[in-house]
Design an enzyme around this catalytic site. Structure first.
Site, mmCIF file in Angstrom:
data_model
loop_
_atom_site.group_PDB
_atom_site.id
_atom_site.type_symbol
_atom_site.label_atom_id
_atom_site.label_comp_id
_atom_site.label_asym_id
_atom_site.label_seq_id
_atom_site.Cartn_x
_atom_site.Cartn_y
_atom_site.Cartn_z
ATOM 1 N N HIS A 49 75.959 105.752 83.795
ATOM 2 C CA HIS A 49 75.184 106.430 84.841
ATOM 3 C C HIS A 49 74.110 107.358 84.299
ATOM 4 O O HIS A 49 74.351 108.088 83.337
ATOM 5 C CB HIS A 49 76.143 107.218 85.746
ATOM 6 C CG HIS A 49 77.143 106.335 86.417
ATOM 7 N ND1 HIS A 49 78.457 106.263 86.023
ATOM 8 C CD2 HIS A 49 76.992 105.447 87.420
ATOM 9 C CE1 HIS A 49 79.096 105.375 86.770
ATOM 10 N NE2 HIS A 49 78.225 104.853 87.625
ATOM 11 N N ASP B 99 77.067 109.423 81.486
ATOM 12 C CA ASP B 99 78.258 108.804 80.899
ATOM 13 C C ASP B 99 77.850 107.443 80.329
ATOM 14 O O ASP B 99 76.672 107.232 80.026
ATOM 15 C CB ASP B 99 79.399 108.726 81.929
ATOM 16 C CG ASP B 99 79.066 107.861 83.137
ATOM 17 O OD1 ASP B 99 78.057 107.105 83.090
ATOM 18 O OD2 ASP B 99 79.811 107.903 84.128
ATOM 19 N N SER C 100 77.508 103.380 92.809
ATOM 20 C CA SER C 100 77.678 104.714 92.224
ATOM 21 C C SER C 100 76.366 105.415 91.916
ATOM 22 O O SER C 100 76.356 106.623 91.693
ATOM 23 C CB SER C 100 78.505 104.611 90.939
ATOM 24 O OG SER C 100 77.902 103.685 90.059
#
Ligand code: NAG
Ligand code: NAG
Length: 355
Positions: free
Chosen positions: A322, A319, A38
């Protein structure tokens, strides 16, 4: 002195954020391939059945096209490394790439995925590094068919830039989740790091055997400093969960010598290692706490359609896990122009692309 270097990184990143470096020159590489999780996924998970998705607001609030599936507020480090290399477009995802686009590169990265195939299983669908390499093999065959000249295709692939940023989920969504995975019951952090690096070594050699030569391998960030792990494990008075950082460093400490070995054993291999832990020591200089910018759900992802902090340049995390676009920027800039050999070795990307 290390602190001074950190401040310089920060200044570079601010300049980059303001677009000062975006003077378009000729692309420094003809093509750019992206592997990982991610941290560099730009939408491959959008059509998968998984909770590891970011194709909803408030992800993408600072991205020109808005929501794309990027797990941050704006561009990722992969996007910025492309910009710094003077590429004129973002690299398309494997999920959407067309035959006309494949000669310029593909983004295979998938949120939740890792080095081990079972990593991230409890989140749902994901494309492990092994499967990303299978996808790359198909793309290489397709490119060979289209270009109709194997010598030409091989030369082309050897000039491309490749980045691989994986391994975080082998901790976050495997070793650190004993309710879902057996690994922490079976292995010490040292043994687990050895297993990961052995597997990674085969995968990196496979990428080399598929024609890649200029390969940037990112080490892991201090995962024990992410707001979600701090929330989950507590820090007993420290700024971060030190036991997690120590476990992750065992991996980094084995990865760096592996990169040196591959370069030594293969004359035309030009692998380089990015010490993200070193680059992230900026975190220790800044006074503000490690808190997410968006409102997070129990799994650490941003809650749907909520608001975000107003000054995102002052936040390290977007978040629970991340980095913000700005943190991506600091890492990308330091990997591209390494002011210290601690950041990137043996080459920074600026030199790698010229080799
Ligand atoms: C194939 O590509 C090589 C390398 O670019 C070139 O030298 C050669 O002339 C090409 N062969 C044909 C048949 O076009
Ligand atoms: C990365 O940098 C840190 C210093 O910030 C250092 O302690 C560590 O040994 C480096 N890791 C590797 C693998 O070179």
């Amino acid at each position: 002195l290390p602190q001074l270097t950190m401040v310089n990184c920060y200044i570079f990143a601010v300049l980059m954020q303001l677009g000062i470096f975006l003077v378009f020159g000729k692309p420094q590489v003809p093509c750019y391939f992206i592997f990982g999780d991610s941290l560099v996924d730009s939408g491959n998970n959008n059509e998968l059945v998984t909770t590891a998705k970011a194709n909803y607001q408030p992800y993408g609030v600072d991205f020109p096209q808005g929501v794309t599936g990027r797990f941050t507020n704006g561009r990722t480090m992969a996007d910025m490394i492309g910009e710094l290399s003077d590429l004129d477009e973002f690299i398309p995802t494997h999920a959407t790439v067309t035959d006309q686009q494949i000669s310029k590169g593909v983004n295979y990265a998938s949120g939740g995925a890792g080095i081990l195939p079972e990593t991230g299983r409890h989140l749902g669908g994901r494309i492990s590094l092994e499967r990303q390499l299978n996808n790359h093999k198909e793309i290489v065959s397709q490119l060979s068919r289209l270009q109709e000249n194997t010598t030409f295709t091989n030369e082309h692939l050897s000039k491309c830039l490749y980045i691989v940023n994986t391994g975080s989920n082998d901790y976050i969504n495997n070793y650190l989740r004993p309710n879902f995975y057996k690994t922490s019951h079976m292995y010490t952090p040292y043994q687990y790091a050895s297993i990961l690096v052995r597997q990674y070594s085969l995968q990196l050699k496979r990428l080399y055997n598929l024609g890649a030569r200029k390969i940037v391998v990112f080490g892991l960030a201090p995962i024990g400093c992410t707001p979600a792990e701090i929330h989950y494990f507590g820090t007993s008075g420290n700024k971060c969960v030190e036991s997690i950082n120590e476990a992750v460093n065992q991996f980094n400490d084995k990865l760096k010598p592996l990169i040196d070995d591959i370069n030594h054993d293969n004359e035309d291999a030009k692998f380089t290692f990015i010490n993200v832990t070193h680059i992230s020591s900026l975190q220790k200089v800044v006074p503000w706490p490690n808190v997410p910018c968006c409102e997070v759900m129990v799994d650490g992802q941003c809650a749907h359609k909520t608001t975000t902090c107003p000054i995102r340049i002052l936040s390290i995390y977007y978040d629970g896990f991340h980095p913000t676009e700005f943190s991506h920027n600091v890492i990308a800039t330091s990997a591209y122009i390494a002011l210290s050999p601690m950041n990137a070795s043996p080459y920074d990307i600026r030199h790698l692309v010229q080799l």
